[in-house]
Design a protein around this motif. Sequence first.
Motif, short mmCIF file in Angstrom:
data_model
loop_
_atom_site.label_atom_id
_atom_site.label_comp_id
_atom_site.label_asym_id
_atom_site.label_seq_id
_atom_site.Cartn_x
_atom_site.Cartn_y
_atom_site.Cartn_z
N GLY A 1 86.96 59.40 42.32
CA GLY A 1 88.39 59.44 42.60
C GLY A 1 89.02 60.83 42.48
O GLY A 1 90.23 60.97 42.59
N LYS A 2 88.20 61.86 42.29
CA LYS A 2 88.74 63.21 42.12
C LYS A 2 89.54 63.66 43.36
O LYS A 2 90.68 64.11 43.24
CB LYS A 2 87.59 64.23 41.93
CG LYS A 2 86.62 63.95 40.80
CD LYS A 2 85.64 65.09 40.65
CE LYS A 2 84.72 65.30 41.85
NZ LYS A 2 83.71 64.24 42.02
N THR A 3 88.91 63.52 44.52
CA THR A 3 89.55 64.00 45.75
C THR A 3 90.78 63.15 46.08
O THR A 3 91.80 63.66 46.54
CB THR A 3 88.54 63.98 46.91
OG1 THR A 3 87.45 64.83 46.58
CG2 THR A 3 89.17 64.48 48.20
N THR A 4 90.68 61.84 45.81
CA THR A 4 91.85 60.98 46.03
C THR A 4 93.00 61.45 45.14
O THR A 4 94.15 61.52 45.60
CB THR A 4 91.49 59.52 45.70
OG1 THR A 4 90.37 59.14 46.49
CG2 THR A 4 92.64 58.59 46.00
N LEU A 5 92.69 61.80 43.90
CA LEU A 5 93.75 62.23 42.98
C LEU A 5 94.43 63.51 43.48
O LEU A 5 95.66 63.58 43.49
CB LEU A 5 93.14 62.45 41.58
CG LEU A 5 94.13 62.92 40.51
CD1 LEU A 5 95.30 61.94 40.37
CD2 LEU A 5 93.44 63.09 39.16
N HIS B 1 87.75 64.70 32.86
CA HIS B 1 86.60 63.95 33.34
C HIS B 1 87.11 62.62 33.92
O HIS B 1 87.86 61.90 33.27
CB HIS B 1 85.64 63.67 32.18
CG HIS B 1 84.91 64.90 31.74
ND1 HIS B 1 83.64 65.20 32.13
CD2 HIS B 1 85.33 65.93 30.97
CE1 HIS B 1 83.27 66.36 31.60
NE2 HIS B 1 84.28 66.82 30.88
N ILE B 2 86.68 62.36 35.13
CA ILE B 2 87.11 61.12 35.80
C ILE B 2 85.88 60.28 36.06
O ILE B 2 84.85 60.77 36.51
CB ILE B 2 87.83 61.43 37.13
CG1 ILE B 2 89.00 62.38 36.90
CG2 ILE B 2 88.31 60.15 37.80
CD1 ILE B 2 89.77 62.74 38.16
N GLU B 3 86.04 59.02 35.80
CA GLU B 3 84.97 58.05 36.14
C GLU B 3 85.63 56.77 36.60
O GLU B 3 86.56 56.29 35.95
CB GLU B 3 84.09 57.79 34.91
CG GLU B 3 83.02 58.84 34.73
CD GLU B 3 82.09 58.54 33.57
OE1 GLU B 3 81.69 57.36 33.43
OE2 GLU B 3 81.80 59.46 32.80
N ASP B 4 85.15 56.26 37.70
CA ASP B 4 85.65 54.97 38.19
C ASP B 4 87.16 54.91 38.34
O ASP B 4 87.79 53.89 38.03
CB ASP B 4 85.22 53.85 37.23
CG ASP B 4 84.10 53.03 37.85
OD1 ASP B 4 83.79 53.27 39.03
OD2 ASP B 4 83.56 52.17 37.14
N GLY B 5 87.75 55.99 38.75
CA GLY B 5 89.19 56.00 38.99
C GLY B 5 90.04 56.15 37.75
O GLY B 5 91.26 55.95 37.81
N LEU B 6 89.42 56.49 36.65
CA LEU B 6 90.16 56.67 35.40
C LEU B 6 89.76 57.99 34.75
O LEU B 6 88.60 58.40 34.84
CB LEU B 6 89.84 55.54 34.43
CG LEU B 6 90.56 54.21 34.65
CD1 LEU B 6 89.95 53.13 33.75
CD2 LEU B 6 92.05 54.34 34.38
N ILE B 7 90.72 58.64 34.09
CA ILE B 7 90.38 59.85 33.34
C ILE B 7 89.82 59.40 31.99
O ILE B 7 90.52 58.71 31.22
CB ILE B 7 91.60 60.77 33.17
CG1 ILE B 7 92.00 61.33 34.54
CG2 ILE B 7 91.31 61.90 32.19
CD1 ILE B 7 93.21 62.23 34.53
N THR B 8 88.59 59.74 31.75
CA THR B 8 87.97 59.28 30.49
C THR B 8 88.36 60.21 29.34
O THR B 8 88.62 59.75 28.24
CB THR B 8 86.44 59.23 30.63
OG1 THR B 8 85.98 60.50 31.09
CG2 THR B 8 86.01 58.15 31.61
N HIS B 9 88.40 61.50 29.58
CA HIS B 9 88.93 62.40 28.57
C HIS B 9 89.26 63.75 29.17
O HIS B 9 88.72 64.13 30.23
CB HIS B 9 87.94 62.57 27.40
CG HIS B 9 86.65 63.23 27.78
ND1 HIS B 9 85.63 62.56 28.39
CD2 HIS B 9 86.25 64.51 27.63
CE1 HIS B 9 84.62 63.40 28.60
NE2 HIS B 9 84.96 64.59 28.14
#
Lengths: 247, 403
Positions: free
Chosen positions: A53-57, A223-231
């Motif tokens: 989801g980085k580019t989408t963001l 850090h993004i994973e699965d459309g969420l910022i993990t940290h």
Amino acid sequence: MSLLSTSGTPVVSCRQLRKNFGSGENQVQALRGINLDIYPGELMMLVGPSGCGKTTLISVIAGILDASAGECQVLGENLLTLASAARTQWRGKQIGFVFQAYNLLPTLTAAENVAIPLLVQKLPRSQALKQAAEMLQRVGLAERIQALPAQLSGGQQQRVAIARALVHQPPLLVCDEPTSALDHHTGHQVMELLRRVATSANRSLIVVTHDARIFPFADRIAHIEDGLITHIAENSPALIKESLHVA
Amino acid sequence: MINTTPMDGASPLFKSEIVIVYAIALKMLLGDRLKYFGLIAGIAFAAMLIAQQASILVGFTKQTGAFIRDTAQADLWIMDPQVRFSQDHIPLREIMVHTVRGTPGVQWAVPLFQGFVRARMPDGTNFTLILVGLDDSSLTGAPPLMVEGALTDLRRDRAVFIDAGTSAKKLRMKNGGNRPMQVGDTFSIMDHQAYIAGSYRSRTSFFWEPVLYTTYSRALTFAAGGDRNLLSYVMVKLLPDASLEQTRALLQQRTGLAARTNEEFIQLTADYILNETGILMNFGFAILLGFAIGSLVAGQTFYNFTLDNLRHYGTLKAMGVSNRTLAGMLFLQVAVVSVLGYGIGVGMGSALGLLMSSAGLAFSMPWQIPAITALAILLVSLLASWFSLRRVFALEPAVVFKG
């Protein structure tokens, strides 16, 4: 690394930002509730695996993609309520873009490519070309002003793209994998250029990357994973080591 | 910050859009030489086909009325109501000439014979001719230009005039003579001896058969041994103060025949030829084909050009270029290739037309044809840009992030 302060009014403020593609059973949730603040003068890197989801963001933050839900304030504008035409105009003034594949128009010279954002802002052509030439000089391409993109190396093309992104002095720069098409040495030079020329107290950078070698240039890394910022972590040798491991 | 002072004395928006359109759109177009020339060639081909085929059609249409235009000294033509075109010989009774002459409003009226006859050249070559018989005393209806001899030579014994422009092709002796008939030759028409006393030049006719002029009485002798009831038309000149419609009504009432003006007779002939021969359908189809092929070639090439540049349009969109400006860019690109293609196509069509005309083929390009071709090319261009515009308008600027 920088004099970054994470207090005060953020340049970018996203709250519970969601973006869905498709509908029904085929719906894909690209962003699933992103919370992110980016501050003036900050170089924020977005990292994570492909499709996270980085580019989408950055597309939503740059105003070229509509969010499905949530809030996204960028440079004082609520992008979710801004009309399409107004958003296009806003984008032309406020955002600078650096693309993975440079996206230079192949039939225009380096100076003409760099002048495009100024022409979009209704600057006379001669003035736009003059300012473009000055910007090319700042990125070390004073001798290649009249060169076509095909006559430039990958690193030079990316420098032209950076000049184009900066020429109209936007307060926010969005860079998508700016070094992925370059070798390590050239990528390093490009990041040094971005750090030296692009960052200032009034300008923030968002850099999407897979390239762990450029992590040391970041102020913070999200850090993004699965459309969420993990940290989100402040830059530090430990973080760099961790990021290198994650990437 | 940057200086965004607009240019002096002009709308900054207008100037800016023009700058973007010229500097970027044209360079994008000219940068891809293959597609650029492909687009021009497609539109040029369509323009040429449309203009050329339409000009041939108009040329044919004009040729169908050539005989009437050459013989247009009269105001009205009296003929059998069933006559469908100028060479459609339906005989009238000769008394009709006197009836017409006695009608109020008529200044003069003369008989005209026109019919197909067989002829035999000295070397035995047989021809079918169109024989025109002019009023013996006035020679009214004579060809417009004499090349050899004088009009009065037609009164010489057994005299006929041949067409100088077509005799080389249409009146050529093929059985030993191997030369065109010329002034001074004798030959036979329906077994009557004829002498070529002169030659004339006339408009090119749609009909293939050679046209020979003689006097009315001699034409009757040639055609049917002097039968007085082979009159084809009565040519009528009205008095200067006579009403055309009133005199026409009176003539039709008294004779029971049709009375047509030159233009009506030309139109009647053209309508019959165009409809009955299928020429209109064939040329109409060719014109439509030119339009369709031009649309397909230009549309497909321009769409491919747009697809190739989609990433660049996306980049421009991301950088704040509006859909309106992008549409302007596309329209300018289409306009440039359309104007060039149109110019080349109509130019080539005209050049081909000149060649065709010099070879005696039908070709006429009045100003309406380039104008109609321009409209057709405009439509081709709009169709070509429509699909590209839709694609560019629907383009998400986020496409630029796809590596």
